[in-house]
Design a protein around this motif. Structure first.
Motif, PDB file in Angstrom:
ATOM      1  N   TRP A  35       0.904  -1.146  -0.097  1.00 52.63           N
ATOM      2  CA  TRP A  35      -0.078   0.128  -0.145  1.00 52.63           C
ATOM      3  C   TRP A  35       0.948   0.988  -0.054  1.00 52.63           C
ATOM      4  O   TRP A  35       1.890   1.192   0.706  1.00 52.63           O
ATOM      5  CB  TRP A  35      -0.871   0.020   1.117  1.00 52.63           C
ATOM      6  N   TYR A  36       0.220   2.219  -0.857  1.00 50.37           N
ATOM      7  CA  TYR A  36       1.053   3.408  -0.820  1.00 50.37           C
ATOM      8  C   TYR A  36      -0.085   4.703  -0.655  1.00 50.37           C
ATOM      9  O   TYR A  36      -0.990   4.259  -0.727  1.00 50.37           O
ATOM     10  CB  TYR A  36       1.785   3.732  -2.181  1.00 50.37           C
ATOM     11  N   ARG A  37       0.291   5.621  -0.262  1.00 51.08           N
ATOM     12  CA  ARG A  37      -0.529   6.988  -0.162  1.00 51.08           C
ATOM     13  C   ARG A  37      -0.108   8.196  -0.748  1.00 51.08           C
ATOM     14  O   ARG A  37       1.179   8.523  -0.709  1.00 51.08           O
ATOM     15  CB  ARG A  37      -0.926   7.084   1.361  1.00 51.08           C
ATOM     16  N   GLN A  38      -0.874   9.018  -1.147  1.00 46.23           N
ATOM     17  CA  GLN A  38      -0.447  10.278  -1.622  1.00 46.23           C
ATOM     18  C   GLN A  38      -1.364  11.378  -1.092  1.00 46.23           C
ATOM     19  O   GLN A  38      -2.579  11.384  -1.174  1.00 46.23           O
ATOM     20  CB  GLN A  38      -0.716  10.231  -3.246  1.00 46.23           C
ATOM     21  N   ALA A  39      -0.446  12.172  -0.236  1.00 47.51           N
ATOM     22  CA  ALA A  39      -1.406  13.268   0.446  1.00 47.51           C
ATOM     23  C   ALA A  39      -1.642  14.515  -0.454  1.00 47.51           C
ATOM     24  O   ALA A  39      -0.801  14.507  -1.518  1.00 47.51           O
ATOM     25  CB  ALA A  39      -1.011  13.723   1.744  1.00 47.51           C
ATOM     26  N   PRO A  40      -2.495  15.520  -0.265  1.00 47.30           N
ATOM     27  CA  PRO A  40      -2.658  16.394  -1.342  1.00 47.30           C
ATOM     28  C   PRO A  40      -1.436  17.325  -1.347  1.00 47.30           C
ATOM     29  O   PRO A  40      -0.774  17.647  -0.437  1.00 47.30           O
ATOM     30  CB  PRO A  40      -3.806  17.236  -0.735  1.00 47.30           C
ATOM     31  N   GLY A  41      -0.514  17.572  -2.569  1.00 48.79           N
ATOM     32  CA  GLY A  41       0.400  18.368  -2.959  1.00 48.79           C
ATOM     33  C   GLY A  41       1.699  17.524  -2.384  1.00 48.79           C
ATOM     34  O   GLY A  41       2.640  18.423  -2.447  1.00 48.79           O
ATOM     35  N   LYS A  42       1.620  16.432  -2.149  1.00 49.25           N
ATOM     36  CA  LYS A  42       2.618  15.550  -1.745  1.00 49.25           C
ATOM     37  C   LYS A  42       2.923  14.312  -2.793  1.00 49.25           C
ATOM     38  O   LYS A  42       2.233  13.985  -3.508  1.00 49.25           O
ATOM     39  CB  LYS A  42       2.593  15.169  -0.371  1.00 49.25           C
ATOM     40  N   LEU A  46       5.412   5.111   0.366  1.00 45.51           N
ATOM     41  CA  LEU A  46       5.192   3.731   0.903  1.00 45.51           C
ATOM     42  C   LEU A  46       4.491   3.913   2.090  1.00 45.51           C
ATOM     43  O   LEU A  46       5.075   4.341   3.136  1.00 45.51           O
ATOM     44  CB  LEU A  46       6.456   2.904   1.030  1.00 45.51           C
ATOM     45  N   VAL A  47       3.634   2.939   2.333  1.00 51.99           N
ATOM     46  CA  VAL A  47       2.849   2.750   3.572  1.00 51.99           C
ATOM     47  C   VAL A  47       3.463   1.307   4.288  1.00 51.99           C
ATOM     48  O   VAL A  47       3.917   1.520   5.443  1.00 51.99           O
ATOM     49  CB  VAL A  47       1.373   2.768   3.439  1.00 51.99           C
ATOM     50  N   ALA A  48       3.128   0.375   3.490  1.00 55.31           N
ATOM     51  CA  ALA A  48       3.456  -0.946   4.109  1.00 55.31           C
ATOM     52  C   ALA A  48       3.557  -1.748   2.822  1.00 55.31           C
ATOM     53  O   ALA A  48       2.783  -1.954   1.912  1.00 55.31           O
ATOM     54  CB  ALA A  48       2.295  -1.482   5.088  1.00 55.31           C
ATOM     55  N   THR A  49       4.316  -3.092   3.015  1.00 53.56           N
ATOM     56  CA  THR A  49       4.471  -3.974   2.274  1.00 53.56           C
ATOM     57  C   THR A  49       4.397  -5.455   2.943  1.00 53.56           C
ATOM     58  O   THR A  49       4.758  -5.645   4.162  1.00 53.56           O
ATOM     59  CB  THR A  49       5.617  -3.993   1.362  1.00 53.56           C
ATOM     60  N   ILE A  50       4.161  -6.391   2.188  1.00 50.59           N
ATOM     61  CA  ILE A  50       4.042  -7.849   2.601  1.00 50.59           C
ATOM     62  C   ILE A  50       4.432  -8.702   1.646  1.00 50.59           C
ATOM     63  O   ILE A  50       3.997  -8.587   0.176  1.00 50.59           O
ATOM     64  CB  ILE A  50       2.552  -8.086   3.264  1.00 50.59           C
ATOM     65  N   THR A  51       5.224  -9.535   1.911  1.00 47.45           N
ATOM     66  CA  THR A  51       5.676 -10.746   0.846  1.00 47.45           C
ATOM     67  C   THR A  51       4.693 -11.655   0.854  1.00 47.45           C
ATOM     68  O   THR A  51       3.880 -12.067   1.674  1.00 47.45           O
ATOM     69  CB  THR A  51       7.161 -11.114   1.408  1.00 47.45           C
ATOM     70  N   TYR A  93      -3.233   3.625  -2.592  1.00 48.22           N
ATOM     71  CA  TYR A  93      -3.009   2.749  -3.764  1.00 48.22           C
ATOM     72  C   TYR A  93      -2.471   1.622  -3.321  1.00 48.22           C
ATOM     73  O   TYR A  93      -1.529   1.511  -2.650  1.00 48.22           O
ATOM     74  CB  TYR A  93      -1.847   3.516  -4.670  1.00 48.22           C
ATOM     75  N   CYS A  94      -3.044   0.595  -3.742  1.00 49.34           N
ATOM     76  CA  CYS A  94      -2.286  -1.045  -3.579  1.00 49.34           C
ATOM     77  C   CYS A  94      -1.530  -0.765  -4.698  1.00 49.34           C
ATOM     78  O   CYS A  94      -1.865  -0.663  -5.770  1.00 49.34           O
ATOM     79  CB  CYS A  94      -3.468  -1.986  -3.496  1.00 49.34           C
ATOM     80  N   ASP A  95      -0.680  -2.025  -4.610  1.00 47.10           N
ATOM     81  CA  ASP A  95       0.258  -2.392  -5.713  1.00 47.10           C
ATOM     82  C   ASP A  95       0.641  -4.151  -5.476  1.00 47.10           C
ATOM     83  O   ASP A  95       0.479  -4.541  -4.364  1.00 47.10           O
ATOM     84  CB  ASP A  95       1.629  -1.575  -6.035  1.00 47.10           C
ATOM     85  N   ALA A  96       1.067  -4.756  -6.630  1.00 46.25           N
ATOM     86  CA  ALA A  96       1.452  -6.105  -6.301  1.00 46.25           C
ATOM     87  C   ALA A  96       2.226  -6.420  -7.558  1.00 46.25           C
ATOM     88  O   ALA A  96       2.072  -6.148  -8.625  1.00 46.25           O
ATOM     89  CB  ALA A  96       0.295  -6.924  -6.610  1.00 46.25           C
TER      90      ALA A  96
END
Length: 119
Positions: A35-42, A46-51, A93-96
């Motif tokens: 999971w990632y995040r994007q705050a306004p204007g930033k 990365l927030v967290a990852t898991i294998t 946002y999630c990613d994989a």
């Protein structure tokens, strides 16, 4: 292959939300999810990852408050967010890393889900 994120919303500071992100399509294997995040204007961060073995990694600002987990049978990753703060507001946002059937490894992104924490 696509990732579908859900679970965002408006919550008061101190509250909780649980995000989900499901991968679908012709998937042969999934490695790391996150999971990632994007705050306004930033910039996105990365927030967290898991294998796929369950090893987790967290941004310092969310340690002890957020928990990432996954259900490999459902190709789904979760983010349990507790003790939310106003600074947690943003689009998540999630990613994989996915190996589609008959293809090569690629990183895929979900469409983003908005989390708003009111103070």
């Amino acid at each position: 292959v696509q990732l579908q994120a859900s679970g965002g919303g408006l919550v008061q500071a101190g509250g909780s939300l649980r995000l989900s992100c499901a991968a679908s399509g012709r998937i042969f294997r999934i490695n790391a999810m996150g999971w990632y995040r994007q705050a306004p204007g930033k910039q996105r961060e990365l927030v967290a990852t898991i294998t796929n073995g369950g090893t987790t990694n967290y941004q310092d600002a969310v340690k002890g408050r957020f928990t990432i987990s996954r259900d490999n049978a459902k190709n789904t990753v979760y983010l349990q967010m507790n003790s939310l703060k106003a600074e947690d507001t943003g689009v998540y946002y999630c990613d994989a890393d996915i190996l589609p059937s008959g293809s090569t490894w690629s990183k895929y992104w979900g469409q983003g889900t908005l989390v708003t924490v009111s103070s």
